[in-house]
Motif scaffolding. Sequence first.
Motif, PDB file in Angstrom:
ATOM      1  N   PRO A  90     -26.798  -9.308  27.497  1.00 30.57           N
ATOM      2  CA  PRO A  90     -25.750  -8.836  26.590  1.00 30.57           C
ATOM      3  C   PRO A  90     -24.460  -8.494  27.321  1.00 30.57           C
ATOM      4  O   PRO A  90     -24.100  -7.327  27.467  1.00 30.57           O
ATOM      5  N   ASP A 215     -23.443 -27.184  28.835  1.00 33.21           N
ATOM      6  CA  ASP A 215     -24.858 -26.856  28.627  1.00 33.21           C
ATOM      7  C   ASP A 215     -25.463 -26.438  29.960  1.00 33.21           C
ATOM      8  O   ASP A 215     -25.182 -27.051  30.993  1.00 33.21           O
TER       9      ASP A 215
ATOM     10  N   LYS B  52     -33.332 -23.288  24.022  1.00 39.40           N
ATOM     11  CA  LYS B  52     -32.081 -23.130  24.771  1.00 39.40           C
ATOM     12  C   LYS B  52     -30.873 -23.055  23.836  1.00 39.40           C
ATOM     13  O   LYS B  52     -29.916 -22.325  24.097  1.00 39.40           O
ATOM     14  N   MET B  55     -30.764 -19.617  22.382  1.00 35.50           N
ATOM     15  CA  MET B  55     -30.366 -18.581  23.336  1.00 35.50           C
ATOM     16  C   MET B  55     -28.958 -18.810  23.884  1.00 35.50           C
ATOM     17  O   MET B  55     -28.516 -18.098  24.782  1.00 35.50           O
ATOM     18  N   GLY B  56     -28.263 -19.823  23.379  1.00 29.61           N
ATOM     19  CA  GLY B  56     -26.885 -20.057  23.783  1.00 29.61           C
ATOM     20  C   GLY B  56     -26.732 -20.745  25.124  1.00 29.61           C
ATOM     21  O   GLY B  56     -25.642 -20.788  25.681  1.00 29.61           O
ATOM     22  N   MET B  57     -27.832 -21.275  25.666  1.00 23.02           N
ATOM     23  CA  MET B  57     -27.744 -21.961  26.952  1.00 23.02           C
ATOM     24  C   MET B  57     -27.313 -23.413  26.772  1.00 23.02           C
ATOM     25  O   MET B  57     -26.823 -24.043  27.705  1.00 23.02           O
ATOM     26  N   VAL B  58     -27.548 -23.939  25.582  1.00 25.75           N
ATOM     27  CA  VAL B  58     -27.171 -25.323  25.262  1.00 25.75           C
ATOM     28  C   VAL B  58     -26.432 -25.278  23.929  1.00 25.75           C
ATOM     29  O   VAL B  58     -26.835 -24.552  23.018  1.00 25.75           O
ATOM     30  N   ARG B  59     -25.344 -26.031  23.822  1.00 25.53           N
ATOM     31  CA  ARG B  59     -24.563 -26.021  22.583  1.00 25.53           C
ATOM     32  C   ARG B  59     -25.074 -27.096  21.630  1.00 25.53           C
ATOM     33  O   ARG B  59     -25.213 -28.256  22.032  1.00 25.53           O
ATOM     34  N   ARG B  80     -27.480  -9.227  21.118  1.00 25.16           N
ATOM     35  CA  ARG B  80     -28.123  -9.808  22.309  1.00 25.16           C
ATOM     36  C   ARG B  80     -29.059  -8.800  22.981  1.00 25.16           C
ATOM     37  O   ARG B  80     -30.091  -9.164  23.523  1.00 25.16           O
ATOM     38  N   ALA B  81     -28.658  -7.550  22.948  1.00 24.55           N
ATOM     39  CA  ALA B  81     -29.469  -6.516  23.592  1.00 24.55           C
ATOM     40  C   ALA B  81     -30.798  -6.314  22.865  1.00 24.55           C
ATOM     41  O   ALA B  81     -31.715  -5.717  23.418  1.00 24.55           O
ATOM     42  N   TYR B  85     -35.489 -12.960  26.361  1.00 23.28           N
ATOM     43  CA  TYR B  85     -35.729 -14.391  26.574  1.00 23.28           C
ATOM     44  C   TYR B  85     -36.433 -14.584  27.910  1.00 23.28           C
ATOM     45  O   TYR B  85     -35.958 -14.115  28.946  1.00 23.28           O
ATOM     46  N   ALA B  87     -37.361 -17.494  30.210  1.00 24.46           N
ATOM     47  CA  ALA B  87     -37.120 -18.926  30.385  1.00 24.46           C
ATOM     48  C   ALA B  87     -38.299 -19.589  31.087  1.00 24.46           C
ATOM     49  O   ALA B  87     -39.077 -18.926  31.781  1.00 24.46           O
TER      50      ALA B  87
END
Lengths: 216, 320
Positions: A90, A215, B52, B55-59, B80-81, B85, B87
């Motif tokens: 966060p 990405d 992903k 979790m915002g790692m991939v658009r 988010r807090a 996640y 991975a």
Amino acid sequence: MWKALAIKELRESAGIVVLAVLGAVYVLGELTGTPVFSWRGHGLYGYPFVSDGLGSYFWALCGALAVALGFRQTAWELQQGTYFFLLHRPFERSHIFATKLAIGVALVLTFSAGFILFYALWAATPGHVPAPFDWRMTLAAWANWTALPLLYIGAFLSGIRPGRWFGSRLAPMAAAIGFTALADYSPWLWGTVCVSLTGIAFGLLSIFYYVRARDF
Amino acid sequence: MGEKMADAITTERLTKHYGGQRVVNSLDLRIPQGSVYGLLGRNGAGKSTTIKMLMGMVRPDSGSATLLGENIESLSNATRARIAYLAEGHPLYGWMTIDEAVKFTRSFYPRWNDTLVDQILDHFELRRKQKFRRLSKGQQAQVSLALAVAPDPELLVLDDPTLGLDTVVRRDFLESLIQIIQRQGRTILFSSHILGDVERVADRIGIMVNGVLRVDCRTETFRESIRKLVLDFAGRVPDTLSIPRLVSSRQVGSSLELVVVGYDDAQREAVEALEPLSIEVLDLNLEDAFIEYTRGPRRSLPMFATELENVESARDQGAA
């Protein structure tokens, strides 16, 4: 969290900085006529900041540090997969990368400034060089110093920018070397500073674009 | 009338391409709060990419998704807090000791349960001074789990958390996971390709095949719905089949093995019309059902939460 991130970046950069310090000891030994390795003859080979080959040493040492740090902070995390540990926290992603950049630039500039200052102070100390010393002689070295973040940012951008293959991935690094060469060969100090700042601004914009858009 | 449970995760036509390949294809997913959802699929089915994206790692290329009611594109730090996640591969900084990793991670969260961390570390017999890179894969997973649950997240997303762990460590990890995560209202989404793990933990499953969500129902429903039929023939085995909800067919000597979703009168009539000498109906365990469902030479049939009554309409949705 800023503090935790900063400590993490400093801790991860420590190994590279230690190597750079060892390199600096060797280079300063060469420049001051007291080489580290005994098979080299003692004595000065040129006049400090005039005909001593400082530029080559500077780029080989401080440039290498800048490039290594830039890649260490980006490509290494990508390769290790640790972005997956870090980037979902966060905390704004741009802040995470801003911390990396701030620490990286600070380390590069502090180390290289220390290197130049140490050498200048040695040269300015009476009894070391059989010639007069004027601080204006160091201006060219400081001009190179302002261009140093270009190399760091080029490496950082290469490490974060996606590329189809190795060559295209290194394109920002190649561009940064081009900008640095331009800055280095500029006959005017303000020219060097302008080229450096332009390149740095362009690099930073690109970095924050890829931080948001790529990405992981 | 009881209050309808909100969804912890929703996706709407979520799509992602890599190169020219569509790895996640118009994914529509709803995971209610408080459920444990197992996302299954073979390697390359799109599970990890889906997680992903969440979790915002991939658009995503198109579509949208929400986590705890907020769009993933504009997820606030406060939300988010509330999300943890884990991975795939449990990435962590190898140079950190467990204690450093705890302190580093704690700095990001307003809420942190240090007692729980200590309990988990104690349970797994881990010492805070141990360096992460010196730990075994299983121990790394255990540390990751402790770090993930310490902020007391409402939503826990785990990407193949038992990947690379041996059977004993995997079982131990999962049992601890169940013990730790069972708190009212906590939602868990986890991906896996190990059916035993899913069976032990998940109350609902989703199965992705080539980027498409083909199954989304209760675990029990899936297991009970998949049937294997073994048909023996005296002469030539028929090669033209028109059996409703047929998943796969395979000829073995003079027998024909069919895998179908459900086994109702319409299917029975269609099978009997082939005039086999005998028909054997076999129940499959979850693992066999999954394997048969995902490997068939024919395209897998969709099966959604509305279960078998709506399979026909769901087929159109899945094929879209």
